[in-house]
Motif scaffolding. Structure first.
Motif, PDB file in Angstrom:
ATOM      1  N   THR A 159      -8.851  52.156 -59.558  1.00  0.00           N
ATOM      2  CA  THR A 159      -9.654  51.224 -60.352  1.00  0.00           C
ATOM      3  C   THR A 159     -11.128  51.600 -60.302  1.00  0.00           C
ATOM      4  O   THR A 159     -11.831  51.574 -61.329  1.00  0.00           O
ATOM      5  CB  THR A 159      -9.455  49.794 -59.845  1.00  0.00           C
ATOM      6  OG1 THR A 159      -8.057  49.478 -59.817  1.00  0.00           O
ATOM      7  CG2 THR A 159     -10.162  48.796 -60.730  1.00  0.00           C
ATOM      8  N   VAL A 160     -11.625  51.959 -59.129  1.00  0.00           N
ATOM      9  CA  VAL A 160     -13.023  52.373 -58.996  1.00  0.00           C
ATOM     10  C   VAL A 160     -13.281  53.635 -59.809  1.00  0.00           C
ATOM     11  O   VAL A 160     -14.308  53.748 -60.504  1.00  0.00           O
ATOM     12  CB  VAL A 160     -13.376  52.584 -57.514  1.00  0.00           C
ATOM     13  CG1 VAL A 160     -14.720  53.290 -57.363  1.00  0.00           C
ATOM     14  CG2 VAL A 160     -13.419  51.254 -56.788  1.00  0.00           C
ATOM     15  N   GLN A 161     -12.367  54.597 -59.763  1.00  0.00           N
ATOM     16  CA  GLN A 161     -12.536  55.821 -60.546  1.00  0.00           C
ATOM     17  C   GLN A 161     -12.588  55.521 -62.038  1.00  0.00           C
ATOM     18  O   GLN A 161     -13.362  56.133 -62.785  1.00  0.00           O
ATOM     19  CB  GLN A 161     -11.398  56.789 -60.236  1.00  0.00           C
ATOM     20  CG  GLN A 161     -11.432  57.355 -58.828  1.00  0.00           C
ATOM     21  CD  GLN A 161     -10.203  58.183 -58.504  1.00  0.00           C
ATOM     22  OE1 GLN A 161      -9.498  58.651 -59.398  1.00  0.00           O
ATOM     23  NE2 GLN A 161      -9.917  58.362 -57.223  1.00  0.00           N
ATOM     24  N   SER A 162     -11.770  54.574 -62.498  1.00  0.00           N
ATOM     25  CA  SER A 162     -11.769  54.213 -63.918  1.00  0.00           C
ATOM     26  C   SER A 162     -13.083  53.546 -64.315  1.00  0.00           C
ATOM     27  O   SER A 162     -13.627  53.811 -65.392  1.00  0.00           O
ATOM     28  CB  SER A 162     -10.596  53.275 -64.218  1.00  0.00           C
ATOM     29  OG  SER A 162      -9.358  53.867 -63.867  1.00  0.00           O
ATOM     30  N   ILE A 163     -13.611  52.683 -63.443  1.00  0.00           N
ATOM     31  CA  ILE A 163     -14.860  51.996 -63.758  1.00  0.00           C
ATOM     32  C   ILE A 163     -16.037  52.967 -63.711  1.00  0.00           C
ATOM     33  O   ILE A 163     -16.958  52.897 -64.542  1.00  0.00           O
ATOM     34  CB  ILE A 163     -15.066  50.821 -62.790  1.00  0.00           C
ATOM     35  CG1 ILE A 163     -13.957  49.772 -62.993  1.00  0.00           C
ATOM     36  CG2 ILE A 163     -16.432  50.182 -62.975  1.00  0.00           C
ATOM     37  CD1 ILE A 163     -14.011  48.614 -62.019  1.00  0.00           C
ATOM     38  N   LEU A 164     -16.028  53.882 -62.737  1.00  0.00           N
ATOM     39  CA  LEU A 164     -17.096  54.878 -62.668  1.00  0.00           C
ATOM     40  C   LEU A 164     -17.139  55.731 -63.928  1.00  0.00           C
ATOM     41  O   LEU A 164     -18.223  56.091 -64.409  1.00  0.00           O
ATOM     42  CB  LEU A 164     -16.912  55.769 -61.435  1.00  0.00           C
ATOM     43  CG  LEU A 164     -17.136  55.127 -60.058  1.00  0.00           C
ATOM     44  CD1 LEU A 164     -16.814  56.121 -58.949  1.00  0.00           C
ATOM     45  CD2 LEU A 164     -18.558  54.617 -59.918  1.00  0.00           C
ATOM     46  N   ALA A 165     -15.986  56.077 -64.479  1.00  0.00           N
ATOM     47  CA  ALA A 165     -15.915  56.900 -65.685  1.00  0.00           C
ATOM     48  C   ALA A 165     -16.085  56.090 -66.962  1.00  0.00           C
ATOM     49  O   ALA A 165     -16.072  56.667 -68.052  1.00  0.00           O
ATOM     50  CB  ALA A 165     -14.582  57.647 -65.719  1.00  0.00           C
ATOM     51  N   ARG A 166     -16.181  54.756 -66.826  1.00  0.00           N
ATOM     52  CA  ARG A 166     -16.277  53.841 -67.974  1.00  0.00           C
ATOM     53  C   ARG A 166     -15.066  54.013 -68.886  1.00  0.00           C
ATOM     54  O   ARG A 166     -15.193  54.046 -70.119  1.00  0.00           O
ATOM     55  CB  ARG A 166     -17.572  54.067 -68.754  1.00  0.00           C
ATOM     56  CG  ARG A 166     -18.820  53.694 -67.993  1.00  0.00           C
ATOM     57  CD  ARG A 166     -19.973  53.367 -68.915  1.00  0.00           C
ATOM     58  NE  ARG A 166     -19.760  52.102 -69.616  1.00  0.00           N
ATOM     59  CZ  ARG A 166     -20.634  51.551 -70.467  1.00  0.00           C
ATOM     60  NH1 ARG A 166     -21.774  52.192 -70.727  1.00  0.00           N
ATOM     61  NH2 ARG A 166     -20.378  50.417 -71.048  1.00  0.00           N
TER      62      ARG A 166
END
Length: 579
Positions: free
Chosen positions: A467-474
């Motif tokens: 989830t964090v990786q998805s949010i970081l990549a927008r």
């Protein structure tokens, strides 16, 4: 005849005492008597209807009469006056004790127990089954201070008291992810409780540059499978790269241009931001060069592997812990999950050279003249975040390399939406280490919410990192695939049971994932490195058996011998998979 005053004075006693004469005789008409005070409490001289305090009651335990505290023997304070010495044996008699005994005892009946097993309703002050540590889902269950209720109505199915069901099992002793050498100097120990209290608000970040290309996602995987048919997971060999920070040529260019102070990849940064959720040991290498800080990983690091049921109450056991099923060892399950994720991403896209989303630049790690396999669908976006505080004299920026897996057209607007594609895997819902998971084949369609909730519990760290990786990549959508073994005893053949899409930000709220806390953790670690005021290499290690991180200062040449094997520029992920 009147008495003269002189006769009265002459009849007075010669001593100074007044009143009746004193005597040592304690007998009144031959009967002894005892001094009596108004404060003495009158009671029974003798009570032959009750048992003494020191006698054994029924069942072998001591028996206490509830009225015993009100009983007192008259003249007990001076009973020596009545002591009659007799020659016969007095062993059949007992001395009456006049000390008060408390009648408050711990009952082991309904509603008042401290430790209770069994069925029944809650106590008087625990109506509705509410207790100190109540587990959700047990209606009207019997709850006590140390009671772990796993049952349903009426407290049925209750497990052992005293906390978790495995409270009596020995502590697992896991191995560290890296060998701590004697010449390493420990600088700091950071407890997870401290990390959980950190908070730093930051912006959503800005895009610096983008590389690679993306294929379009195959929407047919979103449809539920036809009954009695299964879609197999195929082996799709594509060139994918998982390059560490210091070996990324784009990051080197950005560092030379002084675009930021801190550099990392989303794989490494997400592990640091989700550190309080981790159970297994992991490590990362932090290098300071001038005013630049690089967060790196070792080759073959556990950060590249996808864990399975890491957060389950009864996580998969190692061989040394009695697990005889080799394919269900934690290491074997992690390798299997990594393999599944690599192939799942490549299978769920439509490979077409005519319809693909091109980024601004080509893939920086791919060399067509040397590679024999086709390039996988992957886009790299370099994004910058501001971690500055008001007290900072100079701004503190972080650049992270994020990854996207696919793109899809929006059904309404027709705009392109970026996707992050991941896969959860089921090995055997009946095996040890499954964490109470449901049978996906029968429950995924009808009880998808329960399946996802169980995965959030058993794989909290893994899902939080994704989830964090998805949010970081927008990313606009995070696709989660559900992959299961064809047969539980074979770990090389799998089937795809379904795919579900989530908004990463809403998914983070469901998981109670706070990104501000993650940024606070990153800033805290960076401040520790900056406080050294010198160039050096450091290793941050998660303790394998405790909830804490350790920061070590290591010699400059540490790990360089191990890094001579792979060529600079990246490593290819083949059938072993990649995250």
């Amino acid at each position: 005849m009147p008495v003269s005053l002189s006769d009265i004075v002459a009849s007075l006693p010669s001593d100074e005492a007044w009143g009746p004469p004193t005597t040592t005789n304690s007998l009144v008409d031959g009967v002894p008597y005892a001094p009596y005070s108004k404060s003495d409490k009158l009671g029974r001289m003798a009570d032959w209807t009750t048992e003494g305090k020191d006698r054994e009651g029924r069942g072998g335990g001591r028996h206490y009469n509830r009225n015993y505290k009100d009983q007192q023997v008259y003249g007990a304070g001076t009973s020596s006056l009545f002591a009659v010495q007799v020659a016969e044996d007095e062993s059949s008699f007992s001395v009456v004790d006049n000390t008060r005994a408390s009648t408050k005892t711990r009952g082991f009946g309904r509603g008042g127990a401290t430790f209770i097993r069994g069925r029944g309703r809650g106590g008087r002050d625990q109506r509705g089954g509410r207790g100190t540590f109540q587990r959700v889902g047990a209606r009207g269950a019997q709850q006590n201070t140390y009671y772990d209720n796993r049952g349903g109505r009426g407290g049925r199915g209750g497990r052992r008291f005293g906390g978790w069901k495995d409270y009596d099992k020995p502590q697992r002793n896991r191995d560290s992810s890296v060998n701590i050498k004697p010449d390493w100097q420990m600088l700091e120990e950071i407890d997870f409780n401290r990390l959980a209290k950190l908070n730093l608000e930051t912006s959503t970040g800005e895009d610096i540059d983008s590389y690679g290309f993306l294929y379009y996602y195959d929407r047919s995987y979103d449809k539920p499978p036809v009954k009695n048919t299964e879609r197999k997971l195929n082996v799709v060999d594509r060139a994918a790269y998982n390059v560490t920070t210091s070996q990324d040529p784009i990051i080197h260019e950005l560092a030379e241009k002084d675009e930021a102070t801190i550099f990392a990849t989303d794989n490494i940064l997400s592990m640091l931001m989700c550190a309080p959720r981790s159970v297994y040991s992991w490590d990362m290498v932090i290098t300071r060069s001038g005013n630049k800080i690089f967060l790196d990983k070792r080759d073959g690091s556990s950060l590249d592997m996808v864990s399975v049921n890491e957060n389950a109450a009864d996580a998969p056991l190692e061989a040394s812990e009695g697990n005889k099923d080799q394919i269900n060892f934690p290491g074997a399950l992690a390798l299997e999950a990594t393999f599944i994720n690599h192939n799942f991403v490549n299978q769920t896209v439509i490979e077409s050279e005519n319809s693909k989303f091109e980024m601004q630049h080509e893939n920086p790690f791919y060399n067509p003249s040397e590679e024999t396999e086709a390039l996988a669908s992957k886009a790299y976006k370099y994004r910058r975040f501001d971690l500055s505080l008001e007290k900072d004299e100079d701004p503190l920026h972080l650049i992270v390399r994020t990854e996207l897996d696919a793109v899809v057209k929006n059904n309404i607007s027709g705009e392109d939406q970026f996707l992050v594609v991941k896969a959860l895997n089921e090995f055997d819902h009946k095996a040890q280490g499954s964490g109470g998971a449901l049978d996906w084949r029968t429950k995924l369609t009808s009880q998808r919410g329960a399946v996802v909730a169980t995965e959030m519990k058993n794989n909290s760290c893994k899902l939080a990192r994704w989830t964090v990786q998805s949010i970081l990549a927008r990313a606009d959508v995070m696709k989660l695939g559900f992959v299961s073994r064809t047969t539980p005893k074979s770990n090389d053949r799998h089937v795809i049971l379904g795919v579900v899409g989530y908004d990463p930000r809403k998914f983070a709220e469901q998981m109670n994932l706070n990104l501000n806390n993650g940024w606070g953790i990153v800033r805290t670690i960076i401040d520790m490195i900056r406080a050294m005021n010198k160039d050096g290499k450091y290793v941050l290690v998660k303790d394998p058996n405790k909830n804490l991180l350790r920061l070590y200062e290591v010699p400059a040449g540490t790990f360089e011998e191990e890094d001579e094997g792979p060529a600079v520029g990246g490593e290819e992920v083949g059938e072993d998979g990649g995250e």
